[in-house]
Design a protein around this motif. Structure first.
Motif, mmCIF file in Angstrom:
data_model
loop_
_atom_site.group_PDB
_atom_site.id
_atom_site.type_symbol
_atom_site.label_atom_id
_atom_site.label_comp_id
_atom_site.label_asym_id
_atom_site.label_seq_id
_atom_site.Cartn_x
_atom_site.Cartn_y
_atom_site.Cartn_z
ATOM 1 N N ASP A 188 40.976 46.867 30.313
ATOM 2 C CA ASP A 188 40.391 45.843 31.182
ATOM 3 C C ASP A 188 40.471 46.260 32.649
ATOM 4 N N LEU A 189 41.589 46.860 33.032
ATOM 5 C CA LEU A 189 41.728 47.328 34.413
ATOM 6 C C LEU A 189 40.736 48.445 34.712
ATOM 7 N N PHE A 190 40.553 49.365 33.752
ATOM 8 C CA PHE A 190 39.573 50.436 33.945
ATOM 9 C C PHE A 190 38.162 49.866 34.067
ATOM 10 N N ALA A 191 37.845 48.891 33.227
ATOM 11 C CA ALA A 191 36.512 48.283 33.280
ATOM 12 C C ALA A 191 36.285 47.609 34.626
ATOM 13 N N THR A 192 37.313 46.932 35.135
ATOM 14 C CA THR A 192 37.200 46.290 36.441
ATOM 15 C C THR A 192 36.983 47.324 37.538
ATOM 16 N N LEU A 193 37.728 48.429 37.467
ATOM 17 C CA LEU A 193 37.564 49.505 38.443
ATOM 18 C C LEU A 193 36.143 50.054 38.424
ATOM 19 N N ILE A 194 35.628 50.320 37.226
ATOM 20 C CA ILE A 194 34.280 50.885 37.108
ATOM 21 C C ILE A 194 33.235 49.912 37.640
ATOM 22 N N GLU A 195 33.364 48.644 37.280
ATOM 23 C CA GLU A 195 32.378 47.662 37.738
ATOM 24 C C GLU A 195 32.440 47.480 39.249
ATOM 25 N N GLU A 196 33.650 47.495 39.806
ATOM 26 C CA GLU A 196 33.789 47.364 41.252
ATOM 27 C C GLU A 196 33.127 48.535 41.964
ATOM 28 N N ARG A 197 33.397 49.750 41.480
ATOM 29 C CA ARG A 197 32.820 50.931 42.123
ATOM 30 C C ARG A 197 31.327 51.031 41.865
ATOM 31 N N ALA A 198 30.895 50.659 40.667
ATOM 32 C CA ALA A 198 29.462 50.713 40.356
ATOM 33 C C ALA A 198 28.694 49.761 41.251
ATOM 34 N N HIS A 199 29.255 48.576 41.490
ATOM 35 C CA HIS A 199 28.589 47.614 42.364
ATOM 36 C C HIS A 199 28.478 48.178 43.778
ATOM 37 N N ALA A 200 29.520 48.867 44.242
ATOM 38 C CA ALA A 200 29.500 49.442 45.588
ATOM 39 C C ALA A 200 28.502 50.586 45.697
ATOM 40 N N GLY A 238 21.854 44.123 29.836
ATOM 41 C CA GLY A 238 22.494 45.426 29.968
ATOM 42 C C GLY A 238 23.712 45.425 30.879
ATOM 43 N N ILE A 239 24.439 44.307 30.898
ATOM 44 C CA ILE A 239 25.652 44.226 31.706
ATOM 45 C C ILE A 239 26.804 43.788 30.809
ATOM 46 N N SER A 240 28.009 43.870 31.314
ATOM 47 C CA SER A 240 29.157 43.421 30.534
ATOM 48 C C SER A 240 29.349 41.918 30.708
ATOM 49 N N VAL A 241 30.046 41.311 29.770
ATOM 50 C CA VAL A 241 30.352 39.886 29.876
ATOM 51 C C VAL A 241 31.192 39.627 31.120
ATOM 52 N N ARG A 242 32.075 40.562 31.405
ATOM 53 C CA ARG A 242 32.931 40.423 32.581
ATOM 54 C C ARG A 242 32.090 40.363 33.862
#
Length: 330
Positions: A188-200, A238-242
């Motif tokens: 979950d932490l990795f997914a959050t990191l990826i989504e945060e960086r992908a958004h940036a 095409g996005i995650s539920v998170r």
């Protein structure tokens, strides 16, 4: 118990071949080429935490290649997060080149070619997990590969000490259920990191402004589908539920509550219409995605303070109501 493979007791002439085999068996098949002329020295220790594999590699200067041919010969679809403990590296994937310094993180997909060049002796932690366990869209992963993620501030700064502690602690003492739960938290932490960086990294900083209206349109067009859910909505876009839930944080309402609110509003409007052949309350509920008439009646009363039949009776009595009031959400 950790598996430790080292070249320390291997004859000099066999060290490179041994190291290639050790790294390929422990991580994924790859070619390793030493950059120095002297005897090569390398050590890799690996442990498992549920479905998460944690490895620490220390070695002399080398180049690592994951080629299309090696990818075709292996069946595992894995995502890896590397933590540069010491030394530096040049990392290449998806056409991007990143200079990785001590403390930086890198994310890479083992199903696509990549390379690491380490100009001098180095140490790195590698966390590998099944691609399907991450629950992040391919597009988001592609946005963060080939980039170095600094841990000087932000979420990376909080994540780095936790990963360092996890890599240095043996996981053999955890019961399987605890290990799997802990692995899930790490993922979950990795997914959050990826989504945060992908958004940036998205070229359009107003991605939310474009995506949210599409999601809302999709919800409105599919209210009658009883299977409409955050999971189905996220998959469709095409996005995650998170990430879907993050889109709605600023709206002050959850996705599930919004779906219920919109269904109740449409039911209220339909029940308020005048007509000679008015549909039954159950038919209206079913048309707008409510499977259980009893559940619909309770939800309607909770929202409006009257039952669906009482609502219809008030409208028929000509009290001036023309539509259902907006349902409060939060």
């Amino acid at each position: 118990m950790s598996l430790v493979l080292t070249t320390a007791s291997v004859p000099d002439r066999d060290k490179v071949a041994y190291w290639n085999d050790a790294v390929s068996r422990t991580l994924v098949p790859m070619t390793v080429t030493p950059r120095g002329d002297g005897p090569f020295d390398g050590r890799i220790a690996t442990d498992r935490l549920g479905y998460l594999q944690v490895s620490t590699m220390e070695a002399d200067a080398e180049s690592v290649r994951r080629t299309p041919a090696l990818i075709a010969a292996s069946s595992d679809a894995l995502v890896a997060v590397g933590v540069q403990v010491s030394g530096t590296a040049t990392f290449v994937q998806d056409g991007r080149r990143a200079e990785v310094s001590e403390g930086d993180l890198v994310v890479y997909d083992t199903a696509r070619p990549y390379s690491f060049d380490y100009p001098r002796r180095f140490a790195t932690h590698v966390f590998q997990l099944p691609r399907h366990a991450l629950g992040v869209p391919d597009g988001d992963i592609r946005r963060v590969t080939g980039r170095a993620i600094s841990t000087g501030d932000g979420f990376g700064a909080m994540l780095l000490p936790f990963l360092a502690a996890l890599a240095s602690s043996p996981s053999g003492g955890y019961p399987p259920t605890v290990a799997n739960r802990l692995a899930g938290n790490v993922v979950d932490l990795f997914a959050t990191l990826i989504e945060e960086r992908a958004h940036a990294e998205r070229p359009d900083g107003g991605e939310r402004g474009h995506l949210l209206p599409r999601v809302l349109d999709h919800i409105n067009l599919n209210l009658g589908d009883p299977d409409l859910s955050p999971e189905r909505i996220a998959h469709h876009h095409g996005i995650s539920v998170r990430y879907l839930h993050r889109l709605f944080q600023a709206e002050g309402i959850t996705v599930g509550r919004l779906i219920r609110q919109r269904r109740l509003e449409e039911c209220g409007r339909e029940l308020a219409r005048r007509g000679r052949t008015a549909p039954t309350v159950s038919a209206v509920a079913q048309r707008w995605g409510f499977v259980s008439p009893a559940h619909f009646s309770r939800a309607f009363r909770d929202a409006y303070g009257v039952s669906p039949r009482e609502w219809r009776g008030l409208r028929a009595a000509g009290d001036g109501l023309t539509a259902a009031p907006a349902v409060s959400g939060g």
